[in-house]
Design a protein around this motif. Sequence first.
Motif, mmCIF file in Angstrom:
data_model
loop_
_atom_site.group_PDB
_atom_site.id
_atom_site.type_symbol
_atom_site.label_atom_id
_atom_site.label_comp_id
_atom_site.label_asym_id
_atom_site.label_seq_id
_atom_site.Cartn_x
_atom_site.Cartn_y
_atom_site.Cartn_z
ATOM 1 N N PHE A 113 0.761 -2.822 -6.443
ATOM 2 C CA PHE A 113 0.721 -1.757 -5.450
ATOM 3 C C PHE A 113 -0.704 -1.226 -5.355
ATOM 4 C CE2 PHE A 113 5.005 -2.018 -7.015
ATOM 5 C CZ PHE A 113 5.793 -1.866 -5.877
ATOM 6 N N ASN A 114 -1.129 -0.949 -4.136
ATOM 7 C CA ASN A 114 -2.465 -0.423 -3.869
ATOM 8 C C ASN A 114 -2.308 1.042 -3.441
ATOM 9 O OD1 ASN A 114 -5.090 -1.106 -1.426
ATOM 10 N ND2 ASN A 114 -5.280 -0.473 -3.546
ATOM 11 N N ILE A 115 -2.778 1.959 -4.275
ATOM 12 C CA ILE A 115 -2.624 3.391 -4.012
ATOM 13 C C ILE A 115 -3.845 3.861 -3.222
ATOM 14 C CG2 ILE A 115 -2.071 5.634 -5.002
ATOM 15 C CD1 ILE A 115 -0.095 3.335 -5.719
ATOM 16 N N VAL A 116 -3.603 4.338 -1.998
ATOM 17 C CA VAL A 116 -4.685 4.679 -1.081
ATOM 18 C C VAL A 116 -4.505 6.111 -0.562
ATOM 19 C CG1 VAL A 116 -4.913 2.272 -0.355
ATOM 20 C CG2 VAL A 116 -3.450 3.812 0.969
ATOM 21 N N GLU A 117 -5.553 6.651 0.026
ATOM 22 C CA GLU A 117 -5.473 7.985 0.621
ATOM 23 C C GLU A 117 -4.545 7.981 1.835
ATOM 24 O OE1 GLU A 117 -9.505 10.556 -0.138
ATOM 25 O OE2 GLU A 117 -9.509 9.147 1.533
ATOM 26 N N GLY A 118 -3.694 8.993 1.915
ATOM 27 C CA GLY A 118 -2.838 9.156 3.080
ATOM 28 C C GLY A 118 -3.413 10.192 4.023
ATOM 29 N N ASP A 119 -3.229 9.971 5.310
ATOM 30 C CA ASP A 119 -3.790 10.874 6.313
ATOM 31 C C ASP A 119 -2.754 11.754 6.992
ATOM 32 O OD1 ASP A 119 -6.422 9.911 5.990
ATOM 33 O OD2 ASP A 119 -6.007 8.217 7.300
ATOM 34 N N GLU A 120 -1.469 11.376 6.927
ATOM 35 C CA GLU A 120 -0.465 12.193 7.585
ATOM 36 C C GLU A 120 0.797 12.201 6.725
ATOM 37 O OE1 GLU A 120 -1.514 9.170 9.482
ATOM 38 O OE2 GLU A 120 -0.102 8.248 8.091
ATOM 39 N N LYS B 224 0.840 -1.198 0.000
ATOM 40 C CA LYS B 224 0.000 0.000 0.000
ATOM 41 C C LYS B 224 0.880 1.254 0.000
ATOM 42 C CE LYS B 224 -4.111 -1.908 2.285
ATOM 43 N NZ LYS B 224 -5.161 -1.462 1.367
ATOM 44 N N ILE B 225 0.652 2.123 -0.985
ATOM 45 C CA ILE B 225 1.360 3.395 -1.109
ATOM 46 C C ILE B 225 0.355 4.519 -0.874
ATOM 47 C CG2 ILE B 225 2.595 4.931 -2.689
ATOM 48 C CD1 ILE B 225 4.279 2.543 -2.022
ATOM 49 N N LYS B 226 0.717 5.484 -0.037
ATOM 50 C CA LYS B 226 -0.236 6.552 0.258
ATOM 51 C C LYS B 226 -0.094 7.722 -0.717
ATOM 52 C CE LYS B 226 2.515 8.538 4.084
ATOM 53 N NZ LYS B 226 2.443 8.865 5.523
ATOM 54 N N SER B 227 -1.222 8.373 -0.952
ATOM 55 C CA SER B 227 -1.270 9.496 -1.881
ATOM 56 C C SER B 227 -2.085 10.641 -1.280
ATOM 57 C CB SER B 227 -1.894 9.059 -3.212
ATOM 58 O OG SER B 227 -2.090 10.171 -4.068
ATOM 59 N N ARG B 228 -1.696 11.859 -1.603
ATOM 60 C CA ARG B 228 -2.485 13.026 -1.184
ATOM 61 C C ARG B 228 -3.765 13.160 -2.001
ATOM 62 N NH1 ARG B 228 2.526 15.037 -1.142
ATOM 63 N NH2 ARG B 228 3.358 15.707 0.851
ATOM 64 N N ASP B 229 -3.680 12.749 -3.260
ATOM 65 C CA ASP B 229 -4.793 12.937 -4.192
ATOM 66 C C ASP B 229 -4.847 11.704 -5.091
ATOM 67 O OD1 ASP B 229 -6.439 13.654 -6.382
ATOM 68 O OD2 ASP B 229 -5.920 15.774 -6.184
ATOM 69 N N VAL B 230 -5.737 10.789 -4.783
ATOM 70 C CA VAL B 230 -5.812 9.522 -5.505
ATOM 71 C C VAL B 230 -6.149 9.740 -6.976
ATOM 72 C CG1 VAL B 230 -7.095 7.344 -5.679
ATOM 73 C CG2 VAL B 230 -6.321 8.160 -3.446
ATOM 74 N N GLN B 231 -7.045 10.681 -7.268
ATOM 75 C CA GLN B 231 -7.414 10.961 -8.657
ATOM 76 C C GLN B 231 -6.216 11.503 -9.440
ATOM 77 O OE1 GLN B 231 -10.616 10.611 -10.466
ATOM 78 N NE2 GLN B 231 -8.996 10.772 -11.997
ATOM 79 N N ALA B 232 -5.479 12.437 -8.834
ATOM 80 C CA ALA B 232 -4.300 12.998 -9.501
ATOM 81 C C ALA B 232 -3.230 11.933 -9.699
ATOM 82 C CB ALA B 232 -3.750 14.170 -8.694
ATOM 83 N N PRO C 137 -14.198 -0.541 1.270
ATOM 84 C CA PRO C 137 -15.300 -0.731 2.221
ATOM 85 C C PRO C 137 -15.445 0.379 3.256
ATOM 86 C CG PRO C 137 -14.177 -2.815 1.852
ATOM 87 C CD PRO C 137 -13.357 -1.763 1.166
ATOM 88 N N ASP C 138 -14.382 1.148 3.506
ATOM 89 C CA ASP C 138 -14.519 2.288 4.417
ATOM 90 C C ASP C 138 -14.750 3.591 3.657
ATOM 91 O OD1 ASP C 138 -11.918 2.185 3.417
ATOM 92 O OD2 ASP C 138 -11.053 3.168 5.170
ATOM 93 N N ASP C 139 -15.222 3.462 2.388
ATOM 94 C CA ASP C 139 -15.693 4.600 1.598
ATOM 95 C C ASP C 139 -14.581 5.550 1.168
ATOM 96 O OD1 ASP C 139 -18.111 5.081 0.473
ATOM 97 O OD2 ASP C 139 -18.770 6.546 1.954
ATOM 98 N N ARG C 140 -13.423 5.009 0.834
ATOM 99 C CA ARG C 140 -12.315 5.846 0.403
ATOM 100 C C ARG C 140 -11.834 5.391 -0.973
ATOM 101 N NH1 ARG C 140 -8.235 7.089 5.330
ATOM 102 N NH2 ARG C 140 -8.680 9.251 4.846
ATOM 103 N N PRO C 141 -11.380 6.338 -1.810
ATOM 104 C CA PRO C 141 -10.929 5.966 -3.156
ATOM 105 C C PRO C 141 -9.571 5.258 -3.113
ATOM 106 C CG PRO C 141 -10.527 8.294 -2.773
ATOM 107 C CD PRO C 141 -11.306 7.797 -1.580
#
Length: 353
Positions: free
Chosen positions: A142-149, A98-106, A126-130
């Motif tokens: 690799f799974n690109i997911v939203e990053g929180d910090e 899992k790799i975190k991203s600030r903007d999944v669409q970008a 399932p937790d409603d995040r892109p």
Amino acid sequence: MGKFITGIQQVGIGVKDACEAKHLYKVLFGMDVLIFEDKAAAALMTRYTGTEVHHRHAILSLNMAGGGGFEIWQFTSREPVKPAMLPRLGDLGIFAVKIKSRDVQAAHSYFSGLDNVKLSAIYTSPDDRPHFWLTDPYGNHFNIVEGDEWFKTDRGICGGVVGAVIGVSDMDKAQHFYKSVLGIDEVVYSGEAPMHDVPPEEPAGAHCKRILLKKQVANKGAFSKLLGAVQIELIQNTELTPQKIYDNRYWGDCGFIHICFDALDMDSLKSNSTKSGYCFTVDSANSFDMGEAAGRFCYVEDPDGTLIELVETHKVPVLKKFGWYLNLKKRKEKGHKRLPDWVIGMMALNKIR
């Protein structure tokens, strides 16, 4: 439990050409900071390399936006072996990072412009995040997911490693290991249903048990702010007879060879792991020299044999050009306080060229 680790230090990636791979991952995920590069014998890993001592070329790179790095690992004494067939969702081991991203669409738009990767559509978890999946030229998912910090906010759209997707054969046993031994015990989502948000070329709709475990950002540990939170997604595909991803291959062969966690107190972690029923399989015992870095490293296996590395860092380069290295063994009396941001930030000057 969770007090013994801070975050994911790195994920080991076995490759055929380490120099090529370090530049690939610099372009793909901004892994452009060189922590160490070392060529030596893997003398302590014979349990996983056919009882023979093999030589390797290892490179640790980071993205200073935050998250874990990549330990790029190449056998130099034998030809690295690819899996006979690409891992399937639910096969036993590390299926994806899992790799975190600030903007999944970008991020999706950026990767769509590259011709050496495969992308899925953007899905909702399932937790409603892109999120979406990327397959690199070596066949790694690799799974690109939203990053929180984030550690540095002026970096690119992707940060470093925030977690992994791991195939398991028994969800209850797997949960017990990751919760009781590693302290990754916050349940973000848990359920059983057909899984449609899958990587490219992976058949959709397989019935899976699925749980996402999280460990929040640690409030202690020299690098805890840089490493950030941890997400481990466990997948049990109930329609599949799972195969071990590293069956009939060595640790260090092509693919994701281990997840490495940053450890604070290895002796206590080892004692807790043993009490939970999981004995360490490798223990360097003393500080192990990795060229420009050093530390005590250990290995433990999850219930399906997935390799978990644990590292208590003793020495790390800050500014190699001027011979500035941190001796973290001297900081123990400070209660594992975080390093100042400016000290960690200096590591960014050690660039991959």
